[in-house]
Design a protein around this motif. Structure first.
Motif, mmCIF file in Angstrom:
data_model
loop_
_atom_site.group_PDB
_atom_site.id
_atom_site.type_symbol
_atom_site.label_atom_id
_atom_site.label_comp_id
_atom_site.label_asym_id
_atom_site.label_seq_id
_atom_site.Cartn_x
_atom_site.Cartn_y
_atom_site.Cartn_z
ATOM 1 N N ASP A 48 -36.846 -29.400 -28.667
ATOM 2 C CA ASP A 48 -36.575 -29.573 -27.241
ATOM 3 C C ASP A 48 -35.121 -29.265 -26.913
ATOM 4 O OD1 ASP A 48 -38.087 -30.278 -24.897
ATOM 5 O OD2 ASP A 48 -36.765 -32.005 -24.680
ATOM 6 N N LEU A 49 -34.235 -29.541 -27.852
ATOM 7 C CA LEU A 49 -32.808 -29.335 -27.621
ATOM 8 C C LEU A 49 -32.391 -27.873 -27.764
ATOM 9 C CD1 LEU A 49 -31.256 -32.447 -29.410
ATOM 10 C CD2 LEU A 49 -31.288 -31.980 -26.955
ATOM 11 N N ILE A 50 -33.134 -27.089 -28.537
ATOM 12 C CA ILE A 50 -32.728 -25.697 -28.752
ATOM 13 C C ILE A 50 -33.474 -24.725 -27.845
ATOM 14 C CG2 ILE A 50 -32.150 -26.179 -31.155
ATOM 15 C CD1 ILE A 50 -34.713 -24.672 -31.948
ATOM 16 N N ARG A 51 -34.515 -25.196 -27.172
ATOM 17 C CA ARG A 51 -35.295 -24.328 -26.292
ATOM 18 C C ARG A 51 -35.014 -24.670 -24.834
ATOM 19 N NH1 ARG A 51 -40.072 -22.135 -28.954
ATOM 20 N NH2 ARG A 51 -40.079 -22.753 -31.158
ATOM 21 N N TYR A 52 -35.160 -23.663 -23.995
ATOM 22 C CA TYR A 52 -35.072 -23.911 -22.558
ATOM 23 C C TYR A 52 -35.903 -22.863 -21.826
ATOM 24 C CZ TYR A 52 -31.545 -20.154 -22.572
ATOM 25 O OH TYR A 52 -30.888 -18.963 -22.742
ATOM 26 N N GLY A 53 -36.243 -23.199 -20.586
ATOM 27 C CA GLY A 53 -37.019 -22.255 -19.792
ATOM 28 C C GLY A 53 -38.385 -21.991 -20.387
ATOM 29 N N ALA A 64 -43.343 -37.709 -23.771
ATOM 30 C CA ALA A 64 -42.961 -38.056 -22.400
ATOM 31 C C ALA A 64 -41.478 -38.386 -22.297
ATOM 32 C CB ALA A 64 -43.802 -39.236 -21.914
ATOM 33 N N ILE A 65 -40.930 -38.991 -23.355
ATOM 34 C CA ILE A 65 -39.515 -39.351 -23.308
ATOM 35 C C ILE A 65 -38.631 -38.113 -23.244
ATOM 36 C CG2 ILE A 65 -39.251 -39.440 -25.828
ATOM 37 C CD1 ILE A 65 -37.354 -41.831 -25.376
ATOM 38 N N PHE A 69 -35.867 -36.215 -19.626
ATOM 39 C CA PHE A 69 -34.493 -35.707 -19.625
ATOM 40 C C PHE A 69 -34.412 -34.272 -19.119
ATOM 41 C CE2 PHE A 69 -34.300 -39.129 -22.782
ATOM 42 C CZ PHE A 69 -33.160 -39.797 -22.370
ATOM 43 N N ASP A 70 -35.466 -33.783 -18.491
ATOM 44 C CA ASP A 70 -35.486 -32.418 -17.974
ATOM 45 C C ASP A 70 -34.711 -32.305 -16.667
ATOM 46 O OD1 ASP A 70 -37.049 -31.607 -20.069
ATOM 47 O OD2 ASP A 70 -38.935 -31.626 -18.949
ATOM 48 N N VAL A 71 -34.040 -31.169 -16.510
ATOM 49 C CA VAL A 71 -33.468 -30.791 -15.218
ATOM 50 C C VAL A 71 -33.893 -29.348 -14.951
ATOM 51 C CG1 VAL A 71 -31.489 -32.350 -15.385
ATOM 52 C CG2 VAL A 71 -31.293 -30.018 -16.251
ATOM 53 N N PRO A 72 -33.996 -28.939 -13.691
ATOM 54 C CA PRO A 72 -34.456 -27.578 -13.387
ATOM 55 C C PRO A 72 -33.542 -26.508 -13.973
ATOM 56 C CG PRO A 72 -34.519 -28.967 -11.428
ATOM 57 C CD PRO A 72 -33.780 -29.739 -12.474
#
Length: 335
Positions: A48-53, A64-65, A69-72
């Motif tokens: 989750d920390l190394i991927r985005y988009g 769920a946790i 911590f998601d932001v657009p």
């Protein structure tokens, strides 16, 4: 190279430590992604920390946790707002020093000294007559180099802000809050890294002669040409990506992913990341090829962009059965 330069080259000041650590961390992360998944324990938080988009879609199921911590992803624009303001301020301070003889503010001077800014007067007084001539010449070149690189960085941030606001079409993709915070700090750190390369004479910038343009060297011209060339291609790539979600009239019609074609997309899946790397390489050229601190920045950019490109390439290949087989992830014909 002057005698003191060899020793100073490898002296681990705070900036060297930071960029070396970041480069090593992303190299390790990239290598872990190349290892077959069955050889490593699954860690949803790490992925989750190394991927985005879009690349989060190819990650293991997200608890769920993690989603809390998601932001657009469209918040990318905040990075460039910070960069335009902060690096614009640094550029203004440097311009005042170079052309009006105004000293840096006390707090900024202290910060630059902590980060390893070089006091050229101390260097000159400690050298013999022949070496000190080389030091003075290098000081003049460095002042112009740092000024140009800071201009490049500000223009790059301004263009990227424009693209985020008017070119890119963001979906409901997200980034982790930790990635968001890192992005905010990143451009502040990059600007300080550039400014710390300026040769100092007390609180002033060390410059030879009254005309800064007289310090122009061939690598300044080459670096400028590379910067423009890379920036043009990155802009083209972002236009291509944005147009995939628009009709011919320029109206956004969907936010789905499609296979991009044209320009550097004919060779790699993420040419915008490749162009980003080339932009930083152009800055290394402008600094005269031998600036170790900036080459560590380039190394970090290389591994971070390679990681993002690799994950993006995997996403495209998994989503589109007809994805071009000759297309590489990041480096044409290689990777």
């Amino acid at each position: 190279m002057v005698p003191w330069a060899g020793a100073a080259l490898w002296m681990l000041n705070p900036l060297l430590v930071v960029w070396l650590t970041l480069a090593a961390a992303f190299l390790l992360t990239l290598l872990l992604q190349l290892v077959p998944p069955r050889w490593l324990p699954s860690c949803a938080l790490f992925q989750d920390l190394i991927r985005y988009g879009k690349t989060k879609c190819g990650a293991p199921p997200r608890p769920a946790i993690c989603r809390s911590f998601d932001v657009p992803k469209r918040y990318f624009s905040h990075f460039y707002v910070i960069s335009v303001l902060w690096n614009g301020f640094l550029l203004w301070c440097l311009t005042q020093c170079l052309f009006l003889g105004a000293p840096f503010p006390d707090w900024l001077y202290t910060l630059l000294r902590i980060l390893g800014a070089v006091q050229f007067r101390e260097r000159v007084e400690g050298e013999n007559k022949v070496a000190s001539v080389h030091v003075r010449i290098a000081g003049g070149e460095l002042a112009l180099s740092a000024f140009l690189v800071l201009v490049f960085l500000w223009l790059h941030s301004l263009r990227r802000l424009f693209e985020c606001l008017y070119v890119s079409v963001f979906s409901n993709a997200v980034i982790h809050i930790a990635q968001y915070c890192f992005g905010l700090v990143y451009y502040v750190l990059v600007g300080l890294t550039v400014l710390s390369q300026v040769p100092m004479d007390g609180r002033n910038v060390y410059v030879v002669g009254k005309n800064l343009l007289m310090q122009t060297r061939w690598f300044h011209i080459l670096g400028m040409m590379m910067f423009i060339w890379s920036s043009v291609h990155q802009y083209k790539c972002h236009v291509i990506l944005g147009n995939l979600r628009k009709n011919k009239a320029g109206v956004i019609i969907h936010c789905n992913h499609r296979i991009p074609f044209g320009d550097w997309f004919d060779y790699v899946s993420s040419p915008n990341y490749l162009a980003e790397l080339m932009i930083y390489v152009s800055m290394a050229v402008t600094l005269g090829f031998h600036n170790v601190t900036w080459w560590l920045v380039v190394t970090y950019v290389f591994f971070s962009q390679a990681l993002a490109a690799f994950l993006s390439h995997k996403f495209y290949k998994s989503k589109f059965a007809s994805y071009p087989k000759h297309r590489k992830a990041f480096l044409p014909f290689l990777f």
